[in-house]
Every structure is written in C-alpha cells, then in structure tokens.
Motif scaffolding. Structure first.
Motif, PDB file in Angstrom:
ATOM      1  N   ARG A 175      44.695 -16.704 -19.149  1.00 56.77           N
ATOM      2  CA  ARG A 175      44.939 -15.392 -18.954  1.00 56.77           C
ATOM      3  C   ARG A 175      43.983 -14.454 -19.097  1.00 56.77           C
ATOM      4  NH1 ARG A 175      49.856 -13.062 -22.413  1.00 56.77           N
ATOM      5  NH2 ARG A 175      48.191 -12.768 -24.169  1.00 56.77           N
ATOM      6  N   LEU A 176      43.371 -13.639 -18.275  1.00 57.00           N
ATOM      7  CA  LEU A 176      42.342 -12.573 -18.411  1.00 57.00           C
ATOM      8  C   LEU A 176      42.847 -11.563 -19.405  1.00 57.00           C
ATOM      9  CD1 LEU A 176      41.100 -12.241 -14.857  1.00 57.00           C
ATOM     10  CD2 LEU A 176      39.722 -12.996 -16.851  1.00 57.00           C
ATOM     11  N   PRO A 177      41.793 -10.925 -20.193  1.00 61.38           N
ATOM     12  CA  PRO A 177      42.142  -9.761 -20.946  1.00 61.38           C
ATOM     13  C   PRO A 177      42.942  -8.875 -20.140  1.00 61.38           C
ATOM     14  CG  PRO A 177      39.937 -10.473 -21.378  1.00 61.38           C
ATOM     15  CD  PRO A 177      40.458 -11.317 -19.811  1.00 61.38           C
ATOM     16  N   ASN A 178      43.850  -8.128 -20.812  1.00 59.49           N
ATOM     17  CA  ASN A 178      44.627  -6.984 -20.120  1.00 59.49           C
ATOM     18  C   ASN A 178      44.423  -5.656 -21.145  1.00 59.49           C
ATOM     19  OD1 ASN A 178      46.144  -7.710 -22.293  1.00 59.49           O
ATOM     20  ND2 ASN A 178      48.061  -8.376 -21.104  1.00 59.49           N
ATOM     21  N   THR A 179      43.680  -5.748 -22.185  1.00 56.22           N
ATOM     22  CA  THR A 179      43.188  -4.466 -23.037  1.00 56.22           C
ATOM     23  C   THR A 179      41.869  -4.341 -23.074  1.00 56.22           C
ATOM     24  OG1 THR A 179      43.397  -5.722 -25.393  1.00 56.22           O
ATOM     25  CG2 THR A 179      45.492  -4.755 -24.101  1.00 56.22           C
ATOM     26  N   ASP A 180      41.336  -3.287 -23.518  1.00 55.37           N
ATOM     27  CA  ASP A 180      39.809  -3.018 -23.468  1.00 55.37           C
ATOM     28  C   ASP A 180      39.434  -3.759 -24.533  1.00 55.37           C
ATOM     29  OD1 ASP A 180      39.770  -1.130 -21.196  1.00 55.37           O
ATOM     30  OD2 ASP A 180      40.440   0.390 -22.431  1.00 55.37           O
ATOM     31  N   GLN A 181      40.123  -3.652 -25.810  1.00 44.49           N
ATOM     32  CA  GLN A 181      39.632  -4.646 -26.813  1.00 44.49           C
ATOM     33  C   GLN A 181      39.584  -6.048 -26.539  1.00 44.49           C
ATOM     34  OE1 GLN A 181      38.439  -3.335 -29.928  1.00 44.49           O
ATOM     35  NE2 GLN A 181      38.796  -1.469 -28.606  1.00 44.49           N
ATOM     36  N   ALA A 182      40.548  -6.566 -25.788  1.00 49.82           N
ATOM     37  CA  ALA A 182      40.472  -8.055 -25.482  1.00 49.82           C
ATOM     38  C   ALA A 182      39.372  -8.298 -24.468  1.00 49.82           C
ATOM     39  CB  ALA A 182      41.899  -8.397 -24.698  1.00 49.82           C
ATOM     40  N   ARG A 183      39.036  -7.215 -23.665  1.00 52.05           N
ATOM     41  CA  ARG A 183      37.810  -7.447 -22.833  1.00 52.05           C
ATOM     42  C   ARG A 183      36.350  -7.540 -23.610  1.00 52.05           C
ATOM     43  NH1 ARG A 183      41.255  -3.955 -19.730  1.00 52.05           N
ATOM     44  NH2 ARG A 183      41.655  -4.880 -17.853  1.00 52.05           N
ATOM     45  N   ASN A 229      37.262  -3.075 -14.298  1.00 49.91           N
ATOM     46  CA  ASN A 229      37.221  -3.824 -13.024  1.00 49.91           C
ATOM     47  C   ASN A 229      35.954  -4.837 -13.154  1.00 49.91           C
ATOM     48  OD1 ASN A 229      39.724  -3.102 -11.810  1.00 49.91           O
ATOM     49  ND2 ASN A 229      38.598  -1.387 -10.637  1.00 49.91           N
ATOM     50  N   GLN A 230      34.859  -4.289 -13.296  1.00 45.48           N
ATOM     51  CA  GLN A 230      33.483  -4.842 -13.824  1.00 45.48           C
ATOM     52  C   GLN A 230      33.718  -5.772 -14.508  1.00 45.48           C
ATOM     53  OE1 GLN A 230      30.020  -2.546 -13.501  1.00 45.48           O
ATOM     54  NE2 GLN A 230      31.191  -0.647 -12.790  1.00 45.48           N
ATOM     55  N   ALA A 231      34.179  -5.309 -15.867  1.00 48.06           N
ATOM     56  CA  ALA A 231      34.542  -6.488 -16.870  1.00 48.06           C
ATOM     57  C   ALA A 231      35.274  -7.581 -16.463  1.00 48.06           C
ATOM     58  CB  ALA A 231      35.186  -5.605 -18.084  1.00 48.06           C
ATOM     59  N   ASP A 232      36.252  -7.254 -15.797  1.00 53.96           N
ATOM     60  CA  ASP A 232      37.013  -8.291 -15.296  1.00 53.96           C
ATOM     61  C   ASP A 232      36.452  -9.671 -14.259  1.00 53.96           C
ATOM     62  OD1 ASP A 232      39.036  -7.545 -16.897  1.00 53.96           O
ATOM     63  OD2 ASP A 232      40.245  -6.341 -15.277  1.00 53.96           O
ATOM     64  N   ASP A 233      35.669  -8.522 -13.408  1.00 54.19           N
ATOM     65  CA  ASP A 233      34.945  -9.816 -12.573  1.00 54.19           C
ATOM     66  C   ASP A 233      33.856 -10.437 -13.452  1.00 54.19           C
ATOM     67  OD1 ASP A 233      36.411  -8.724 -10.695  1.00 54.19           O
ATOM     68  OD2 ASP A 233      34.567  -7.124  -9.887  1.00 54.19           O
ATOM     69  N   LEU A 234      33.198  -9.870 -14.412  1.00 58.28           N
ATOM     70  CA  LEU A 234      31.994 -10.789 -15.347  1.00 58.28           C
ATOM     71  C   LEU A 234      32.995 -11.883 -16.070  1.00 58.28           C
ATOM     72  CD1 LEU A 234      29.631  -8.168 -16.648  1.00 58.28           C
ATOM     73  CD2 LEU A 234      29.084 -10.071 -14.973  1.00 58.28           C
TER      74      LEU A 234
END
Length: 240
Positions: free
Chosen positions: A5-13, A186-191
């Motif tokens: 599961r990818l992060p769904n909050t900024d802190q998790a990212r 979006n960039q964080a999720d891609d990385l």
C-alpha cells in the motif's frame, strides 16, 4: 496475501522517502536494493517537498489566526456602522436632522430601516458608503454626529478592511500552495513507486514472506486484507 500500500498521507510519504535515503546512507551501492539513480532523485526531491509542506502548514496556521482576529473586528465594525445609522435615524426622529441626510449614505430619504450588514461583503459596501457619505455631509458644514463619531467608525472599519484584505490574500496563498502540494504529492508517489518496484524486483526470487520482511525494512508497507491476518495466524499455529 498481504498487498503493498502506497502512503496516503504526507507524513507517510515523508517516512517512505526518508526510509529510502536512510538505506542509501547505511548500505553501499552494491548492497542497496534500488538504483543510485532513484536514490539521487529522492535526495533531490525530499528537501523541496518538506519545505513546501512547511510553507503550506504555516500559511494555513496564519490564515486561521487572522480569521479569528477578523471575526472579532468584523463584529465590532458591524456594531459601529449599524449604531451610527441608528443614531442618524434617531436624530431625524428628534428633528435634529432632515430625512434627506439619508441620501448621503446611499439610502432613500424615507427609508427608516438600518441596512443589513450581516456579512463581510455587506459591511464592506455599507461601511464605505457611510464614511464617504458622512465626509461629504460634513463638507457642507453640517452638525457632527457623535456616539459613535465618524472617527470611531473609521478606526473600527479600517481595521476590519485591513484584516479582511490580509485574510483574502492568505486564502489565495494557501490555495496556490495547496495546488503545488498536490503536484508534489504526485511526484512523491511516483518516486516511492519507482523505489519500491526496484526493491521488490531485487528480491523477487525470495520466499514471499521473506521478501516482505526484507522489503519492509526499506519502508515498504504491506497490509492484510480483511480476514487474512487471522487466517495467517491460524496457519502458523497449525504448522507448529
């Protein structure tokens, strides 16, 4: 089977990105489960993402603070504008002023009611008309109105306008930052997806449980579907 599961909050990212950098510091390039190219991208991106999130949080905090202050000054300015117009009406009733003075404030000379100033926009309109009208009336040499005086109304109204404009600017700034944060998410999720894919690719030949254990050390998050955790626990007990 647990799923990634990818992060769904900024802190998790942030945690996922920092976990990747931490591994990049602790391990040599040969031992690292993802590429140096991906590591360099994460290192370059993370400070900008953190700075943007800090700016957004600060802007929202400042916006809330000014919003609370604005509410209080709106209440007081509304009170002074309304009371001034009430005094005008009372002066007309007592015969001290002519009904025609109402036209200075943008009112019909026979309109005995006080205009509604229940919103910020209404207060902005009527406050400006009142001050401008009273200044024009005083320029004719007319008798001053007191309690409240024009000066007192202006002090309260000007402070309201100052905070109203500041709050409006902060709303605009927060909106622009929010849009930029969305782009960076979006960039964080891609990385994160890039790094996690490379890590899982490195350990694809391992036993699934061992693979998840090692990948979890890199910050990859695996989540059991409803009922899977209980089933896994029961299977482990039966194997004992």
């Amino acid at each position: 089977m647990p799923y990634r599961r990818l992060p769904n909050t900024d802190q998790a990212r942030l945690r996922a990105l920092k976990a990747a950098i931490s591994k990049g510091v602790a391990l040599s390039p040969m031992d690292l489960a993802f590429s140096q190219s991906a590591l360099l991208q994460v290192r370059s991106f993370l400070p900008h993402f953190e700075q943007l999130l800090d700016q957004y949080r600060s802007s929202r905090k400042r916006q809330a603070e000014i919003g609370r202050e604005l509410a209080e000054h709106f209440r007081m300015a509304r009170l002074y504008v309304s009371h001034f117009l009430q005094v005008v009406n009372l002066s007309i009733i007592r015969g001290e002023l002519k009904p025609a003075v109402r036209t200075f404030y943008g009112l019909d000379e026979n309109d005995k009611s006080v205009p509604e100033v229940g919103t910020e926009q209404q207060l902005m309109v009527w406050g400006k008309q009142l001050i401008s009208g009273e200044e024009k009336r005083m320029a004719t040499g007319a008798t001053r109105i007191y309690n409240p005086s024009l000066a007192m109304v202006k002090v309260r109204f000007d402070k309201f306008v100052e905070l109203y404009n500041l709050h409006k600017d902060l709303l605009s700034t927060s909106q622009k930052l929010m849009e930029k944060v969305a782009e960076y998410r979006n960039q964080a999720d891609d990385l994160i997806t890039l790094v996690w894919n490379e890590i899982e690719k490195t350990y694809e030949n391992l036993d699934p449980e061992e693979k998840r254990q090692i990948c979890s050390e890199y910050g990859i998050v695996y989540v059991f579907r409803p009922g899977e955790r209980e089933s896994a626990a029961e299977a482990a007990e039966e194997s004992l």
